[in-house]
Design a protein around this motif. Sequence first.
Motif, mmCIF file in Angstrom:
data_model
loop_
_atom_site.group_PDB
_atom_site.id
_atom_site.type_symbol
_atom_site.label_atom_id
_atom_site.label_comp_id
_atom_site.label_asym_id
_atom_site.label_seq_id
_atom_site.Cartn_x
_atom_site.Cartn_y
_atom_site.Cartn_z
ATOM 1 N N CYS B 16 98.108 55.654 -27.462
ATOM 2 C CA CYS B 16 98.586 54.794 -26.373
ATOM 3 C C CYS B 16 97.664 54.911 -25.158
ATOM 4 N N ALA B 17 97.280 56.146 -24.845
ATOM 5 C CA ALA B 17 96.399 56.358 -23.695
ATOM 6 C C ALA B 17 95.039 55.700 -23.951
ATOM 7 N N TYR B 18 94.549 55.853 -25.167
ATOM 8 C CA TYR B 18 93.246 55.274 -25.506
ATOM 9 C C TYR B 18 93.293 53.742 -25.392
ATOM 10 N N ALA B 19 94.387 53.156 -25.883
ATOM 11 C CA ALA B 19 94.531 51.695 -25.799
ATOM 12 C C ALA B 19 94.520 51.240 -24.341
ATOM 13 N N LEU B 20 95.173 52.031 -23.494
ATOM 14 C CA LEU B 20 95.181 51.706 -22.063
ATOM 15 C C LEU B 20 93.765 51.793 -21.478
ATOM 16 N N PHE B 21 93.043 52.862 -21.849
ATOM 17 C CA PHE B 21 91.665 53.019 -21.353
ATOM 18 C C PHE B 21 90.771 51.880 -21.841
ATOM 19 N N GLN B 22 91.006 51.465 -23.068
ATOM 20 C CA GLN B 22 90.225 50.349 -23.627
ATOM 21 C C GLN B 22 90.422 49.084 -22.795
ATOM 22 N N ARG B 23 91.654 48.879 -22.356
ATOM 23 C CA ARG B 23 91.953 47.684 -21.553
ATOM 24 C C ARG B 23 91.153 47.696 -20.252
ATOM 25 N N PHE B 24 90.968 48.880 -19.690
ATOM 26 C CA PHE B 24 90.242 48.989 -18.427
ATOM 27 C C PHE B 24 88.732 48.943 -18.623
ATOM 28 N N THR B 25 88.255 49.638 -19.643
ATOM 29 C CA THR B 25 86.810 49.833 -19.743
ATOM 30 C C THR B 25 86.109 48.786 -20.607
ATOM 31 N N ASN B 26 86.830 48.255 -21.578
ATOM 32 C CA ASN B 26 86.220 47.355 -22.571
ATOM 33 C C ASN B 26 85.031 48.019 -23.269
ATOM 34 N N CYS B 27 85.090 49.316 -23.386
ATOM 35 C CA CYS B 27 83.967 50.052 -23.976
ATOM 36 C C CYS B 27 84.512 51.299 -24.669
ATOM 37 N N GLU B 28 84.177 51.446 -25.926
ATOM 38 C CA GLU B 28 84.721 52.564 -26.700
ATOM 39 C C GLU B 28 84.271 53.910 -26.136
ATOM 40 N N ALA B 29 82.996 53.998 -25.768
ATOM 41 C CA ALA B 29 82.472 55.288 -25.276
ATOM 42 C C ALA B 29 83.158 55.704 -23.975
ATOM 43 N N ASP B 30 83.325 54.753 -23.062
ATOM 44 C CA ASP B 30 83.993 55.081 -21.796
ATOM 45 C C ASP B 30 85.465 55.421 -22.021
ATOM 46 N N ALA B 31 86.101 54.663 -22.911
ATOM 47 C CA ALA B 31 87.511 54.934 -23.207
ATOM 48 C C ALA B 31 87.662 56.329 -23.824
ATOM 49 N N ARG B 32 86.716 56.696 -24.672
ATOM 50 C CA ARG B 32 86.757 58.028 -25.302
ATOM 51 C C ARG B 32 86.565 59.123 -24.247
ATOM 52 N N ASP B 33 85.634 58.899 -23.314
ATOM 53 C CA ASP B 33 85.420 59.877 -22.238
ATOM 54 C C ASP B 33 86.677 60.033 -21.384
ATOM 55 N N LEU B 34 87.293 58.905 -21.086
ATOM 56 C CA LEU B 34 88.515 58.959 -20.274
ATOM 57 C C LEU B 34 89.636 59.666 -21.030
ATOM 58 N N LEU B 35 89.686 59.445 -22.325
ATOM 59 C CA LEU B 35 90.712 60.113 -23.135
ATOM 60 C C LEU B 35 90.499 61.630 -23.093
ATOM 61 N N GLN B 36 89.238 62.034 -23.158
ATOM 62 C CA GLN B 36 88.939 63.472 -23.087
ATOM 63 C C GLN B 36 89.361 64.034 -21.723
ATOM 64 N N ARG B 72 87.842 52.283 -9.645
ATOM 65 C CA ARG B 72 87.491 52.327 -8.221
ATOM 66 C C ARG B 72 86.128 52.959 -7.984
ATOM 67 N N ARG B 73 85.768 53.890 -8.851
ATOM 68 C CA ARG B 73 84.471 54.552 -8.658
ATOM 69 C C ARG B 73 83.333 53.538 -8.679
ATOM 70 N N GLY B 74 83.514 52.516 -9.521
ATOM 71 C CA GLY B 74 82.544 51.410 -9.533
ATOM 72 C C GLY B 74 81.103 51.861 -9.665
ATOM 73 N N ASP B 75 80.868 52.861 -10.504
ATOM 74 C CA ASP B 75 79.498 53.337 -10.650
ATOM 75 C C ASP B 75 78.674 52.356 -11.484
ATOM 76 N N ALA B 76 77.441 52.682 -11.649
ATOM 77 C CA ALA B 76 76.528 51.778 -12.356
ATOM 78 C C ALA B 76 77.014 51.481 -13.764
ATOM 79 N N ARG B 77 77.580 52.521 -14.383
ATOM 80 C CA ARG B 77 78.050 52.340 -15.752
ATOM 81 C C ARG B 77 79.174 51.306 -15.796
ATOM 82 N N SER B 78 80.044 51.420 -14.806
ATOM 83 C CA SER B 78 81.160 50.479 -14.748
ATOM 84 C C SER B 78 80.659 49.054 -14.558
ATOM 85 N N ARG B 79 79.665 48.926 -13.664
ATOM 86 C CA ARG B 79 79.132 47.591 -13.402
ATOM 87 C C ARG B 79 78.473 47.003 -14.645
#
Lengths: 112, 172
Positions: B16-36, B72-79
Motif C-alpha cells: 500500500c505504501a509503495y503504491a502511494l509512493f508510485q502515485r507521487f513519484t511515477n518512478c519505480e526507483a524513487d518509490a523503492r527509495d521512499l519505501l526504504q 516539496r524538496r523539488g530536487d533535480a531528480r524530482s524535476r
Amino acid sequence: MKHIQDHDMDSFEENISSIPRKPLPVSWRERMVDTALGEQKYSPQSSRLTKLFVRSGIGLMAVCWVVIAGLHFMTPSEPNQPPSIVQKDFSGSALLALSWEARWEELGLESL
Amino acid sequence: MQRDELERIYDEHALCAYALFQRFTNCEADARDLLQDWLVQIAEQVDSTTGLVNERAFFLRIAYRKAVDWTRRGDARSRKHKRSYEELESQKVTTIEEVTDGIELQKALETSMELLPKEQQLVVQMKLWDELTFSDIAEVLDVSPNTVASRYRYGIAKLQESLRSLYEEAYN
C-alpha cells in the motif's frame, strides 16, 4: 457523516477493487528489513556520540568561562589616578614652567 | 523494533505504501527509495503498534508525509521525473476506445488511474485497494471526510467512464 463512512461499493467498485496489484519483488523484503534494522542499530550509537560531543562541548565552554571569571577577579583593577611619580613629575615640570614664566616677566620679556 | 514485527508490518502494509509512493513519484526507483525510508522511520520511531485504532491508516499517514516531503524538496531528480511524467501525460490517450482497445483491463485501469488528478488517485486507491474508510483516508490526507467522499465520487465516475467498454466486455 454516517452515509460517508458506510459507503457501500457498487458492483463496478467491487470488481475493480478485486483486480490485484502487482506485488513487490520478493528480494526487496529481506534487504529492506535488514537495512531498516541496521539503521536502527546504528542510530542509537550515533545518537550517543552526538550527545557525548555536545556534552563535552558544553563542559569545555563552562571551563573557559570559569577561567575567564577567575582571571577577571584575580587581576588587579587599573588605577584611576596616574602613578604618583608621573603626578610628581608633572607637578615639578608645571612648577618649573611657572617659575620660568615669572622669571621672564620679572626680566620684562614677553612670555612664550 | 523487533525483526518479526517489522517483517509483519512490511508484509501487511508495504504494498500500500509503495503504491502511494508510485502515485507521487511515477518512478519505480524513487518509490523503492521512499519505501526504504518509510521502513527505516518505522523501525526507528515506532516502538509498538498496540493501541493503534487503524494500523494501516497510521502507516499510510507516515508514507503520505514522506511523499509530500519528497515532492516539496523539488530536487533535480524530482524535476527530471516530473518531466518524464509530463511526457507520459502527453502520450496518454484520451478517448475510451483508445484507452481500452486491445489491452487488458488491469493495464487500462492503471492508465485510467494515471489520468485522474493526484488527489483523486490517492483517494480511489486507498478506498478500493487499501480498504480504508473515508474517515481513515481523511486522517491520512489531513482533509475532511466530505472532501474525501467528493474526490472519490469524481474519481470513480471518471474511471467508470474511461473503462466502460472494456469493463462491460469483461464482466457482462
